[in-house]
Enzyme design. Sequence first.
Site, PDB file in Angstrom:
ATOM      1  N   THR A   1     101.435   1.192  44.868  1.00  0.00           N
ATOM      2  CA  THR A   1     101.092   2.590  45.165  1.00  0.00           C
ATOM      3  C   THR A   1     101.854   3.063  46.396  1.00  0.00           C
ATOM      4  O   THR A   1     101.874   2.366  47.409  1.00  0.00           O
ATOM      5  CB  THR A   1      99.573   2.718  45.429  1.00  0.00           C
ATOM      6  OG1 THR A   1      98.882   1.985  44.424  1.00  0.00           O
ATOM      7  CG2 THR A   1      99.137   4.169  45.440  1.00  0.00           C
TER       8      THR A   1
ATOM      9  N   ALA B   1     105.162  -2.990  47.989  1.00  0.00           N
ATOM     10  CA  ALA B   1     106.567  -2.656  47.710  1.00  0.00           C
ATOM     11  C   ALA B   1     106.662  -1.244  47.152  1.00  0.00           C
ATOM     12  O   ALA B   1     106.058  -0.952  46.119  1.00  0.00           O
ATOM     13  CB  ALA B   1     107.160  -3.653  46.716  1.00  0.00           C
TER      14      ALA B   1
ATOM     15  N   HIS C   1     111.889  12.217  39.905  1.00  0.00           N
ATOM     16  CA  HIS C   1     110.744  11.547  39.277  1.00  0.00           C
ATOM     17  C   HIS C   1     110.082  12.460  38.255  1.00  0.00           C
ATOM     18  O   HIS C   1     110.276  13.680  38.279  1.00  0.00           O
ATOM     19  CB  HIS C   1     109.714  11.135  40.337  1.00  0.00           C
ATOM     20  CG  HIS C   1     110.090   9.889  41.077  1.00  0.00           C
ATOM     21  ND1 HIS C   1     110.986   9.894  42.120  1.00  0.00           N
ATOM     22  CD2 HIS C   1     109.707   8.601  40.908  1.00  0.00           C
ATOM     23  CE1 HIS C   1     111.143   8.658  42.568  1.00  0.00           C
ATOM     24  NE2 HIS C   1     110.377   7.841  41.855  1.00  0.00           N
TER      25      HIS C   1
ATOM     26  N   LYS D   1     103.994  12.952  39.554  1.00  0.00           N
ATOM     27  CA  LYS D   1     103.983  12.163  40.789  1.00  0.00           C
ATOM     28  C   LYS D   1     103.299  12.961  41.907  1.00  0.00           C
ATOM     29  O   LYS D   1     103.603  14.140  42.098  1.00  0.00           O
ATOM     30  CB  LYS D   1     105.424  11.799  41.183  1.00  0.00           C
ATOM     31  CG  LYS D   1     105.507  10.876  42.379  1.00  0.00           C
ATOM     32  CD  LYS D   1     106.903  10.312  42.551  1.00  0.00           C
ATOM     33  CE  LYS D   1     107.042   9.515  43.833  1.00  0.00           C
ATOM     34  NZ  LYS D   1     106.103   8.382  43.912  1.00  0.00           N
TER      35      LYS D   1
HETATM   36  P1  NAD Z   1      98.926   7.473  37.330  1.00  0.00           P
HETATM   37  O1  NAD Z   1      98.368   8.762  37.819  1.00  0.00           O
HETATM   38  O2  NAD Z   1      99.392   7.384  35.917  1.00  0.00           O
HETATM   39  O3  NAD Z   1      97.847   6.302  37.556  1.00  0.00           O
HETATM   40  C1  NAD Z   1      97.022   6.186  38.662  1.00  0.00           C
HETATM   41  C2  NAD Z   1      95.673   5.677  38.164  1.00  0.00           C
HETATM   42  O4  NAD Z   1      94.854   5.368  39.288  1.00  0.00           O
HETATM   43  C3  NAD Z   1      94.910   6.723  37.323  1.00  0.00           C
HETATM   44  O5  NAD Z   1      94.531   6.161  36.079  1.00  0.00           O
HETATM   45  C4  NAD Z   1      93.708   7.070  38.187  1.00  0.00           C
HETATM   46  O6  NAD Z   1      92.551   7.389  37.417  1.00  0.00           O
HETATM   47  C5  NAD Z   1      93.535   5.767  38.961  1.00  0.00           C
HETATM   48  N1  NAD Z   1      92.749   5.879  40.195  1.00  0.00           N
HETATM   49  C6  NAD Z   1      92.687   6.901  41.076  1.00  0.00           C
HETATM   50  N2  NAD Z   1      91.870   6.584  42.097  1.00  0.00           N
HETATM   51  C7  NAD Z   1      91.409   5.334  41.855  1.00  0.00           C
HETATM   52  C8  NAD Z   1      90.533   4.460  42.536  1.00  0.00           C
HETATM   53  N3  NAD Z   1      89.943   4.827  43.681  1.00  0.00           N
HETATM   54  N4  NAD Z   1      90.275   3.245  41.997  1.00  0.00           N
HETATM   55  C9  NAD Z   1      90.852   2.862  40.830  1.00  0.00           C
HETATM   56  N5  NAD Z   1      91.689   3.662  40.126  1.00  0.00           N
HETATM   57  C10 NAD Z   1      91.954   4.886  40.637  1.00  0.00           C
HETATM   58  O7  NAD Z   1     100.113   7.089  38.338  1.00  0.00           O
HETATM   59  P2  NAD Z   1     101.309   6.048  38.091  1.00  0.00           P
HETATM   60  O8  NAD Z   1     102.506   6.769  37.597  1.00  0.00           O
HETATM   61  O9  NAD Z   1     100.805   4.861  37.360  1.00  0.00           O
HETATM   62  O10 NAD Z   1     101.641   5.645  39.601  1.00  0.00           O
HETATM   63  C11 NAD Z   1     100.668   5.017  40.418  1.00  0.00           C
HETATM   64  C12 NAD Z   1     101.251   4.768  41.804  1.00  0.00           C
HETATM   65  O11 NAD Z   1     102.305   3.804  41.695  1.00  0.00           O
HETATM   66  C13 NAD Z   1     101.880   5.991  42.463  1.00  0.00           C
HETATM   67  O12 NAD Z   1     101.617   5.940  43.855  1.00  0.00           O
HETATM   68  C14 NAD Z   1     103.370   5.819  42.220  1.00  0.00           C
HETATM   69  O13 NAD Z   1     104.167   6.444  43.209  1.00  0.00           O
HETATM   70  C15 NAD Z   1     103.468   4.319  42.326  1.00  0.00           C
HETATM   71  N6  NAD Z   1     104.617   3.694  41.671  1.00  0.00           N
HETATM   72  C16 NAD Z   1     105.161   2.637  42.297  1.00  0.00           C
HETATM   73  C17 NAD Z   1     106.182   1.926  41.732  1.00  0.00           C
HETATM   74  C18 NAD Z   1     106.726   0.717  42.434  1.00  0.00           C
HETATM   75  O14 NAD Z   1     107.649   0.076  41.928  1.00  0.00           O
HETATM   76  N7  NAD Z   1     106.171   0.363  43.599  1.00  0.00           N
HETATM   77  C19 NAD Z   1     106.686   2.312  40.479  1.00  0.00           C
HETATM   78  C20 NAD Z   1     106.121   3.411  39.833  1.00  0.00           C
HETATM   79  C21 NAD Z   1     105.061   4.096  40.438  1.00  0.00           C
END
Ligand code: NAD
Length: 266
Positions: free
Chosen positions: A98, A123, A153, A157
């Site tokens: 995240t 990461a 993106h 996002k």
């Molecule tokens: P998304 O919105 O599809 O998924 C996020 C999920 O988290 C949702 O299902 C939401 O309901 C859930 N959520 C919200 N609050 C919560 C809580 N308190 N407890 C449990 N679940 C909760 O988003 P995504 O595209 O999957 O991205 C998620 C994160 O990962 C973002 O911050 C994004 O920037 C990051 N990301 C990181 C990488 C990496 O390589 N590090 C790659 C892609 C995305």
Amino acid sequence: MIRVVVSGASGRMGREVLKTVLQAGDMVLVGAVDVRGEGQDVGSLLGVPETGITLQTALERVLVETSPDVMVDFTTPDAVAENIKVALHHGVRPVVGTTGMSTGELQEIRTLAEQLKLGCVIAPNFAIGAVLMMRFAAEAARYLPHVEIIELHHDQKLDAPSGTALKTAELVAAVRGDIRQGLPAEMEKIPGVRGGAFDGGVRIHSVRLPGLVAHQEVIFGGLGQTLSIRHDSISRESFMPGVLLAIRRVMHLEGVVYGLENLLFE
Ligand code: NAD
């Protein structure tokens, strides 16, 4: 077997992590947490046969009931720091993708992980190609110090700029020092059109469009030439080898490792 709980399991990244953990021979999925989809079997979420693991909303309860080794978190900028602290307090090692955490939150987590002598990997980008793109950009900035970053993106996002763009700007600024790109007297006819300036003056431009996954181009300008270093994650599978590596390595770490490069290029 490494016992894994996935937090943010219903999300785009969470679902990809669920699939990956279910297929890993040395891991067992013991829990799935999300604020959406309570009670749904992970199998039906993924379109595969039932797994017996259902989505639950309360992270702490899942950690107590399932005693995992690792919690993988792909949630939201406002939920992640609390999730990491809850995991550490229950002796569970966080692997966190995240983005959008503040430096204050990161510092607090570093201190807590050290005190508890628990590993934690955070990461901003788990794709090996993106890690290489950042490394090459830092190298190029030594010779071509004039740089702007364009990150692109998908339009769902939450945070802008991306964690990867911030990290790239930090690496570039550390090598080339402070440079203000463009004329001091330049005027923005539309506010924000020149992007946002990171400390050290590295400008970042954030594009959000449906159809995109995660992309970044770092453009260098020199006398009579430009150099572009670009990485494209065209599917979320691109992040999974890095996530698997972090899950395996976090078991043997103490304290926070920030950035996949610190696991890849030791
Ligand atoms: P998304 O919105 O599809 O998924 C996020 C999920 O988290 C949702 O299902 C939401 O309901 C859930 N959520 C919200 N609050 C919560 C809580 N308190 N407890 C449990 N679940 C909760 O988003 P995504 O595209 O999957 O991205 C998620 C994160 O990962 C973002 O911050 C994004 O920037 C990051 N990301 C990181 C990488 C990496 O390589 N590090 C790659 C892609 C995305």
